[in-house]
Design a protein around this motif. Sequence first.
Motif, short mmCIF file in Angstrom:
data_model
loop_
_atom_site.label_atom_id
_atom_site.label_comp_id
_atom_site.label_asym_id
_atom_site.label_seq_id
_atom_site.Cartn_x
_atom_site.Cartn_y
_atom_site.Cartn_z
N UNK A 257 0.85 -1.18 0.00
CA UNK A 257 0.00 0.00 0.00
C UNK A 257 0.89 1.23 0.00
N UNK A 258 0.32 2.35 -0.49
CA UNK A 258 1.10 3.58 -0.56
C UNK A 258 0.18 4.79 -0.49
N UNK A 259 0.80 5.92 -0.22
CA UNK A 259 0.13 7.21 -0.23
C UNK A 259 1.02 8.17 -1.00
N UNK A 260 0.40 9.07 -1.74
CA UNK A 260 1.18 10.04 -2.49
C UNK A 260 0.39 11.33 -2.64
N UNK A 261 1.13 12.38 -2.92
CA UNK A 261 0.52 13.68 -3.15
C UNK A 261 1.44 14.54 -3.98
N UNK A 262 0.86 15.49 -4.69
CA UNK A 262 1.68 16.36 -5.52
C UNK A 262 0.97 17.68 -5.80
N UNK A 263 1.76 18.72 -5.88
CA UNK A 263 1.41 19.99 -6.48
C UNK A 263 2.66 20.38 -7.25
N UNK A 264 2.77 19.94 -8.47
CA UNK A 264 3.94 20.03 -9.34
C UNK A 264 5.05 19.12 -8.83
N UNK A 265 5.50 19.29 -7.60
CA UNK A 265 6.48 18.39 -6.98
C UNK A 265 5.69 17.41 -6.11
N UNK A 266 6.00 16.13 -6.26
CA UNK A 266 5.25 15.13 -5.51
C UNK A 266 6.12 14.20 -4.70
N UNK A 267 5.50 13.50 -3.77
CA UNK A 267 6.17 12.49 -2.95
C UNK A 267 5.27 11.26 -2.89
N UNK A 268 5.91 10.09 -2.81
CA UNK A 268 5.20 8.83 -2.72
C UNK A 268 5.89 7.96 -1.67
N UNK A 269 5.11 7.35 -0.78
CA UNK A 269 5.64 6.46 0.26
C UNK A 269 4.81 5.18 0.28
N UNK A 270 5.48 4.05 0.49
CA UNK A 270 4.74 2.79 0.56
C UNK A 270 5.53 1.69 1.23
N UNK A 271 4.85 0.58 1.46
CA UNK A 271 5.49 -0.62 1.99
C UNK A 271 4.71 -1.84 1.53
N UNK A 272 5.39 -2.98 1.50
CA UNK A 272 4.74 -4.20 1.06
C UNK A 272 5.64 -5.41 1.23
N UNK A 273 5.17 -6.53 0.67
CA UNK A 273 5.91 -7.78 0.74
C UNK A 273 6.21 -8.26 -0.68
N UNK A 274 7.48 -8.55 -0.92
CA UNK A 274 7.94 -9.08 -2.20
C UNK A 274 7.85 -10.60 -2.14
N UNK A 275 7.24 -11.21 -3.16
CA UNK A 275 7.15 -12.66 -3.28
C UNK A 275 7.73 -13.08 -4.62
N UNK A 276 8.68 -14.03 -4.60
CA UNK A 276 9.29 -14.53 -5.83
C UNK A 276 8.78 -15.93 -6.13
N UNK A 277 8.58 -16.23 -7.42
CA UNK A 277 8.17 -17.56 -7.83
C UNK A 277 9.31 -18.53 -7.51
N UNK A 278 8.99 -19.63 -6.90
CA UNK A 278 10.03 -20.60 -6.55
C UNK A 278 10.65 -20.32 -5.20
N UNK A 279 10.08 -19.42 -4.44
CA UNK A 279 10.61 -19.14 -3.11
C UNK A 279 11.27 -17.78 -3.01
N UNK A 280 11.39 -17.33 -1.83
CA UNK A 280 12.00 -16.04 -1.58
C UNK A 280 10.96 -14.96 -1.36
#
Length: 189
Positions: free
Chosen positions: A73-96
């Motif tokens: 999930x993430x949140x972002x905002x901008x007025x010409x200049x923007x910022x985006x922040x998020x976090x999550x879980x990476x899952x790889x096929x075959x493990x990891x």
Amino acid sequence: MTDRRRHLQHLAALASAAALPAWAAEDPDSTYDEESVLKAATDFFGQTTEGLAKVIEKAFKDQGRPNAYIKGQEASGAVTVGLRYGDGELLMKGGGSAKVYWAGPSIGFDVGGNASKVFTLIYHLPKASAIYQRFPGVDGSLYYIGGAGINYQRLHGIVLAPIRLGVGLRAGASVGYIHYRREKSINPF
């Protein structure tokens, strides 16, 4: 650098980018098929929409089969200049798997804000730790209530395709990068 040399480098980059989807499709045991990705995305978002199915279909058509994905999930905002922040879980096929945090600045003709669930398809990721770097990207989005969007980020042969379903209002086009990290940081750079 001469124009001819730049042109040759551009053609080489296009040729290698065109070859990437074929590479991903060569090994079905280490990549996800479209049906399993749609099921995972539907389970994650809690619903299926025609827009979500079309966005996933487009990603498969453009890039082939991914070998990893991030649910976050993430949140972002901008007025010409923007910022985006998020976090999550990476899952790889075959493990990891790995926890991933991201942040990044952008600049452009962009205004508004949104909160999104993000399902990022990842192509050609050699190992989970290879995600921890800055991925440049161009984002042209129109977010509206319940809207869906996708853009691509590429670096060193790795392609990220974030699919966002969010709420809010954000319209415009911008350039910037997203810095994927092991630990949370408020510093977008």
